[in-house]
Write an enzyme that holds these catalytic residues in place. Structure first.
Site, PDB file in Angstrom:
ATOM      1  N   ASP A  99      31.222  35.649  -7.219  1.00 41.42           N
ATOM      2  CA  ASP A  99      31.368  34.204  -7.024  1.00 41.42           C
ATOM      3  C   ASP A  99      32.866  33.908  -7.008  1.00 41.42           C
ATOM      4  O   ASP A  99      33.595  34.368  -7.887  1.00 41.42           O
ATOM      5  CB  ASP A  99      30.685  33.456  -8.186  1.00 41.42           C
ATOM      6  CG  ASP A  99      30.516  31.968  -7.919  1.00 41.42           C
ATOM      7  OD1 ASP A  99      29.391  31.462  -8.062  1.00 41.42           O
ATOM      8  OD2 ASP A  99      31.521  31.301  -7.577  1.00 41.42           O
ATOM      9  N   SER A 108      32.372  26.250  -8.792  1.00 41.14           N
ATOM     10  CA  SER A 108      31.833  26.494 -10.127  1.00 41.14           C
ATOM     11  C   SER A 108      32.978  26.667 -11.124  1.00 41.14           C
ATOM     12  O   SER A 108      34.145  26.530 -10.753  1.00 41.14           O
ATOM     13  CB  SER A 108      30.937  27.728 -10.133  1.00 41.14           C
ATOM     14  OG  SER A 108      30.301  27.836 -11.399  1.00 41.14           O
ATOM     15  N   ASN A 155      32.704  30.623   6.447  1.00 41.96           N
ATOM     16  CA  ASN A 155      32.353  30.877   5.045  1.00 41.96           C
ATOM     17  C   ASN A 155      30.875  31.250   4.882  1.00 41.96           C
ATOM     18  O   ASN A 155      30.530  32.120   4.103  1.00 41.96           O
ATOM     19  CB  ASN A 155      32.691  29.654   4.194  1.00 41.96           C
ATOM     20  CG  ASN A 155      32.684  29.992   2.720  1.00 41.96           C
ATOM     21  OD1 ASN A 155      33.114  31.086   2.332  1.00 41.96           O
ATOM     22  ND2 ASN A 155      32.173  29.087   1.912  1.00 41.96           N
ATOM     23  N   SER A 160      16.865  26.305   3.832  1.00 37.51           N
ATOM     24  CA  SER A 160      16.661  24.891   3.513  1.00 37.51           C
ATOM     25  C   SER A 160      15.611  24.301   4.434  1.00 37.51           C
ATOM     26  O   SER A 160      15.472  24.718   5.592  1.00 37.51           O
ATOM     27  CB  SER A 160      18.003  24.175   3.722  1.00 37.51           C
ATOM     28  OG  SER A 160      17.809  22.783   3.807  1.00 37.51           O
ATOM     29  N   TYR A 218      26.182  22.365   8.532  1.00 36.07           N
ATOM     30  CA  TYR A 218      25.620  23.065   7.377  1.00 36.07           C
ATOM     31  C   TYR A 218      24.211  23.585   7.717  1.00 36.07           C
ATOM     32  O   TYR A 218      23.885  24.752   7.501  1.00 36.07           O
ATOM     33  CB  TYR A 218      25.557  22.110   6.169  1.00 36.07           C
ATOM     34  CG  TYR A 218      24.557  22.538   5.132  1.00 36.07           C
ATOM     35  CD1 TYR A 218      24.853  23.566   4.240  1.00 36.07           C
ATOM     36  CD2 TYR A 218      23.289  21.948   5.058  1.00 36.07           C
ATOM     37  CE1 TYR A 218      23.917  23.977   3.308  1.00 36.07           C
ATOM     38  CE2 TYR A 218      22.362  22.351   4.132  1.00 36.07           C
ATOM     39  CZ  TYR A 218      22.673  23.369   3.265  1.00 36.07           C
ATOM     40  OH  TYR A 218      21.747  23.788   2.355  1.00 36.07           O
ATOM     41  N   LYS A 252      22.437  27.525   8.188  1.00 41.17           N
ATOM     42  CA  LYS A 252      21.205  28.031   7.553  1.00 41.17           C
ATOM     43  C   LYS A 252      20.284  28.616   8.617  1.00 41.17           C
ATOM     44  O   LYS A 252      19.706  29.690   8.441  1.00 41.17           O
ATOM     45  CB  LYS A 252      20.500  26.907   6.777  1.00 41.17           C
ATOM     46  CG  LYS A 252      21.246  26.474   5.521  1.00 41.17           C
ATOM     47  CD  LYS A 252      21.276  27.580   4.501  1.00 41.17           C
ATOM     48  CE  LYS A 252      22.200  27.309   3.347  1.00 41.17           C
ATOM     49  NZ  LYS A 252      22.462  28.469   2.490  1.00 41.17           N
ATOM     50  N   GLY A 308      21.871  10.524   9.929  1.00 44.78           N
ATOM     51  CA  GLY A 308      21.281  11.866   9.847  1.00 44.78           C
ATOM     52  C   GLY A 308      20.117  11.984   8.880  1.00 44.78           C
ATOM     53  O   GLY A 308      19.456  13.022   8.836  1.00 44.78           O
TER      54      GLY A 308
HETATM   55  N1  UFG Z   1      20.274   8.812  -1.297  1.00 49.85           N
HETATM   56  C1  UFG Z   1      20.658   7.532  -1.610  1.00 49.85           C
HETATM   57  N2  UFG Z   1      21.857   7.344  -2.226  1.00 49.85           N
HETATM   58  C2  UFG Z   1      22.682   8.380  -2.563  1.00 49.85           C
HETATM   59  C3  UFG Z   1      22.268   9.697  -2.250  1.00 49.85           C
HETATM   60  C4  UFG Z   1      21.073   9.870  -1.606  1.00 49.85           C
HETATM   61  O1  UFG Z   1      19.942   6.571  -1.307  1.00 49.85           O
HETATM   62  O2  UFG Z   1      23.757   8.133  -3.119  1.00 49.85           O
HETATM   63  C5  UFG Z   1      18.969   9.040  -0.643  1.00 49.85           C
HETATM   64  C6  UFG Z   1      19.131   9.651   0.738  1.00 49.85           C
HETATM   65  O3  UFG Z   1      19.271   8.639   1.703  1.00 49.85           O
HETATM   66  C7  UFG Z   1      17.827  10.429   0.870  1.00 49.85           C
HETATM   67  C8  UFG Z   1      17.474  10.818  -0.557  1.00 49.85           C
HETATM   68  O4  UFG Z   1      18.246   9.968  -1.393  1.00 49.85           O
HETATM   69  O5  UFG Z   1      16.832   9.578   1.352  1.00 49.85           O
HETATM   70  C9  UFG Z   1      17.807  12.247  -0.873  1.00 49.85           C
HETATM   71  O6  UFG Z   1      19.146  12.476  -0.511  1.00 49.85           O
HETATM   72  P1  UFG Z   1      19.915  13.818  -0.914  1.00 49.85           P
HETATM   73  O7  UFG Z   1      21.289  13.719  -0.340  1.00 49.85           O
HETATM   74  O8  UFG Z   1      19.805  14.069  -2.361  1.00 49.85           O
HETATM   75  O9  UFG Z   1      19.062  14.939  -0.198  1.00 49.85           O
HETATM   76  P2  UFG Z   1      18.751  15.140   1.360  1.00 49.85           P
HETATM   77  O10 UFG Z   1      17.277  15.217   1.461  1.00 49.85           O
HETATM   78  O11 UFG Z   1      19.435  14.186   2.222  1.00 49.85           O
HETATM   79  O12 UFG Z   1      19.495  16.511   1.586  1.00 49.85           O
HETATM   80  C10 UFG Z   1      18.930  17.686   1.109  1.00 49.85           C
HETATM   81  C11 UFG Z   1      19.978  18.716   0.729  1.00 49.85           C
HETATM   82  C12 UFG Z   1      20.743  19.172   1.933  1.00 49.85           C
HETATM   83  C13 UFG Z   1      19.808  19.541   3.039  1.00 49.85           C
HETATM   84  C14 UFG Z   1      18.873  18.395   3.308  1.00 49.85           C
HETATM   85  C15 UFG Z   1      17.870  18.668   4.361  1.00 49.85           C
HETATM   86  O13 UFG Z   1      20.871  18.202  -0.200  1.00 49.85           O
HETATM   87  O14 UFG Z   1      21.482  20.304   1.560  1.00 49.85           O
HETATM   88  O15 UFG Z   1      18.141  18.120   2.127  1.00 49.85           O
HETATM   89  O16 UFG Z   1      17.112  19.757   4.006  1.00 49.85           O
HETATM   90  F1  UFG Z   1      20.492  19.811   4.177  1.00 49.85           F
END
Ligand code: UFG
Length: 339
Positions: free
Chosen positions: A31, A36, A99, A124, A149, A153, A296
């Site tokens: 790592d 981390s 990376n 993912s 990202y 994957k 997105g």
């Molecule tokens: N959300 C909020 N406010 C925030 C953060 C998130 O409302 O401050 C909402 C987002 O809009 C989403 C949900 O919470 O509807 C979850 O969001 P996350 O960012 O926690 O997770 P995602 O599903 O968007 O993303 C995750 C992983 C990514 C991956 C993606 C798709 O974190 O690495 O799933 O698989 F790419």
């Protein structure tokens, strides 16, 4: 039997190292500490009473990786090492491809040359994009991910699959839904690096007063309460799935195996439900405001976990409330370290 865990001090990596050590595996961590801290290693040792081998370097340094393979009898690898910030990946695409893919190729070169099998890859559910059908099973069509990202994957999956087919090796692609939570000891969790992008770390920091309020990115989605729905899987449960996937590969003979598993709970939960569950589980307030949609974001994603249950004899065991309690314990631990 030594298992190489790249990114073993990261969020999911550190929890998986604990489960591997508890299961009797010898663990070799590489790592580069880019996402981390060294105290995570100390905490892994405190939790397990065991000492993994640790090499702090960047996996792009092939010559250093070769030395690790020379020094240990590596019989498998769980590859967590990767950059994972969706927004950042759009701004730094070349760095993300370098990376996330160079490092993977370096490990596969060592595996190829040394005849090693048993390779597990952190993938993912992003590879499915907005799937047509819920819950999402492993046969759902893949879509070109919107983020760089996500593309790393999907490309990673293809590279590893071609490796398995050409050289007759055993691999497992684990497609995570939304990992959350922290170790029950409160000593491992997702380290806050800058402003969190993900929902649960942001909720945690809002409850702690580090952030004024949570921004909920849209409440006009076609879901029951208008906020997007995800499948939030407890990180310790997720870590255990890696041990099961590795053992499954190790128990099979020498034929080519290409396993793919969706890892989630099978249950969809909305953003507002997460916020409420966090407040109830920890008896705290999480102020929030509704904002415009985040670019997105998909509407809904939750997993069909039948295949993992059947073939890995694994399923998620921890409730949302229980896992959110560990998040708060982790925040209190972080507070106690900075006082
Ligand atoms: N959300 C909020 N406010 C925030 C953060 C998130 O409302 O401050 C909402 C987002 O809009 C989403 C949900 O919470 O509807 C979850 O969001 P996350 O960012 O926690 O997770 P995602 O599903 O968007 O993303 C995750 C992983 C990514 C991956 C993606 C798709 O974190 O690495 O799933 O698989 F790419």
């Amino acid at each position: 039997m030594a298992v190489l865990v790249t990114g073993g001090l990261g969020y999911i990596g550190s929890h998986t190292v604990v489960e591997l050590l508890n299961d009797g595996f010898e663990v070799v961590i590489v790592d580069d500490l880019s996402n981390s801290e060294r105290f995570i290693l100390k905490n892994i040792e405190e939790i397990t009473g065991k000492k993994p081998f640790f090499y702090p370097f960047d996996l792009r340094r092939r010559e250093l990786l070769t030395q690790v393979f020379d020094a240990h009898k590596i019989e498998g690898c769980i590859n967590f090492a990767a950059s994972k910030a969706v927004g950042e990946s759009q701004l730094k695409p070349v760095d993300y491809y370098e990376n996330n893919l160079f490092t993977l190729i370096n490990i596969l070169q060592e595996f190829k040359e040394r005849g090693i099998s048993n390779f597990i890859f952190s993938s993912s559910c992003t590879v499915y994009g907005q799937a047509e059908k819920m819950p999402i099973d492993e046969n759902a069509p893949l879509k070109i991910p919107e983020s760089v990202y996500g593309k790393t994957k999907q490309m990673g999956e293809e590279i590893i699959t071609d490796f398995a087919k050409a050289y007759g090796r055993k691999i497992s692609l684990l497609r995570y839904f939304n990992p959350i939570g922290a170790h029950p000891s409160g000593k491992l969790g997702e380290l806050p690096m800058g402003i969190p992008n993900n929902l649960v770390p942001y909720v945690m920091q809002t409850a702690a007063g580090i952030r004024e309020r949570l921004n909920i990115w849209g409440d006009d989605y076609d879901t029951e309460d208008g906020t997007p729905v995800r499948d939030y899987i407890y990180v310790v449960d997720l870590a255990k799935a890696h041990v099961s996937a590795l053992k499954k590969l190790m128990q099979i003979g020498d034929e080519t195996i290409i396993d793919i598993f969706n890892l989630g709970t099978g249950k969809g939960v909305s953003v507002l439900e997460v916020v409420k569950a966090f407040e109830i589980a920890n008896d705290v307030k999480v102020p929030y405001q509704i904002c415009a949609r985040r670019e997105g974001d998909i509407t809904v994603a939750y997993a069909n976990v039948d295949k993992a249950e059947k073939e890995l004899h694994w399923k998620s065991e921890t409730s949302l409330e229980e896992s959110l309690k560990t998040v708060w314990k982790w925040q209190l631990y972080l507070d106690s370290q900075t006082v």
